[in-house]
Design an enzyme around this catalytic site. Structure first.
Site, mmCIF file in Angstrom:
data_model
loop_
_atom_site.group_PDB
_atom_site.id
_atom_site.type_symbol
_atom_site.label_atom_id
_atom_site.label_comp_id
_atom_site.label_asym_id
_atom_site.label_seq_id
_atom_site.Cartn_x
_atom_site.Cartn_y
_atom_site.Cartn_z
ATOM 1 C CB CYS A 1 -1.014 -0.025 1.135
ATOM 2 S SG CYS A 1 -2.384 1.131 0.859
ATOM 3 C CG HIS B 1 -4.223 -3.098 2.691
ATOM 4 N ND1 HIS B 1 -3.302 -2.559 3.560
ATOM 5 C CD2 HIS B 1 -4.895 -2.060 2.160
ATOM 6 C CE1 HIS B 1 -3.421 -1.252 3.568
ATOM 7 N NE2 HIS B 1 -4.371 -0.918 2.723
ATOM 8 C CD GLU C 1 -2.122 -5.675 5.341
ATOM 9 O OE1 GLU C 1 -2.467 -4.498 5.513
ATOM 10 O OE2 GLU C 1 -1.375 -6.040 4.403
#
Length: 195
Positions: free
Chosen positions: A77, A177, A179
């Site tokens: 990001c 992202h 994650e």
């Protein structure tokens, strides 16, 4: 294996930690130069605004440290954007690892900015995308993006095509992202950790 998450003024590291926990990976969250240099893998996450984050990196000397690293580095990001040459967000000079500028999405009828939510990526060309299905869906939150360029190893369309992932030498980056991108994001992180 020693994995370091770089500590700087661009948050959301907790979700990165949770993702690494799910993979059974141990990690250290630090801004200490010696710890970062001695890591096997370095993760450079980011949520926030480019100029504020770059100012913090400069104060800590991380703007010089990160481009000098020789082990695999993954920026996500805002972390990816700061690895580029320049960002239109507050006219910010970035680290220049990737020789490309980050531009704001133009105002376009039918498209909201920021680009927020799930979107598919394609045109893979990175070891990090090994094992991914075609047009895998990942989660984006951003108003600025790097155009498709020689470093692009996955792309996405929103308003126009842009770089979803970049790669140069030991530096890898994802605009989305990882994650919080479900199984696809976990696979990308797992591929990074096993490079």
């Amino acid at each position: 294996m020693k994995t370091v998450i770089i500590k700087y003024n661009a948050g959301n590291v907790q979700s990165v930690m949770y993702a690494l926990d799910r993979l059974g990976a141990s990690y250290l969250y630090t801004d200490d130069e010696a710890e970062i240099r001695s890591a096997d893998k370095v993760i450079f996450p980011g949520v926030g605004e480019a100029s504020t984050a770059m100012n913090y990196l400069r104060r800590k000397g991380l703007d010089r440290l990160i481009p000098s690293l020789t082990q695999p580095v993954l920026g996500t990001c805002v972390g990816m954007q700061l690895m580029c040459r320049y960002s239109e967000e507050n006219n910010t000079t970035c680290m220049g690892i990737f020789d490309v500028d980050v531009l704001r999405f133009p105002a376009t009828p039918g498209f909201k900015v920021p680009h927020m939510g799930w979107n598919s990526i394609h045109a893979y060309g990175s070891p990090l995308t090994a094992g991914l299905p075609e047009d895998a869906y990942v989660y984006f939150v951003h108003s600025y993006a790097a155009p498709v360029c020689p470093f692009t190893v996955a792309s996405c369309e929103y308003v126009h095509p842009f770089s979803a992932m970049l790669h140069k030498d030991n530096f890898y980056a994802a605009q989305f992202h990882c994650e919080i991108s479900g199984e696809v994001g976990q696979r990308i992180l797992s591929n990074f950790l096993t490079l």
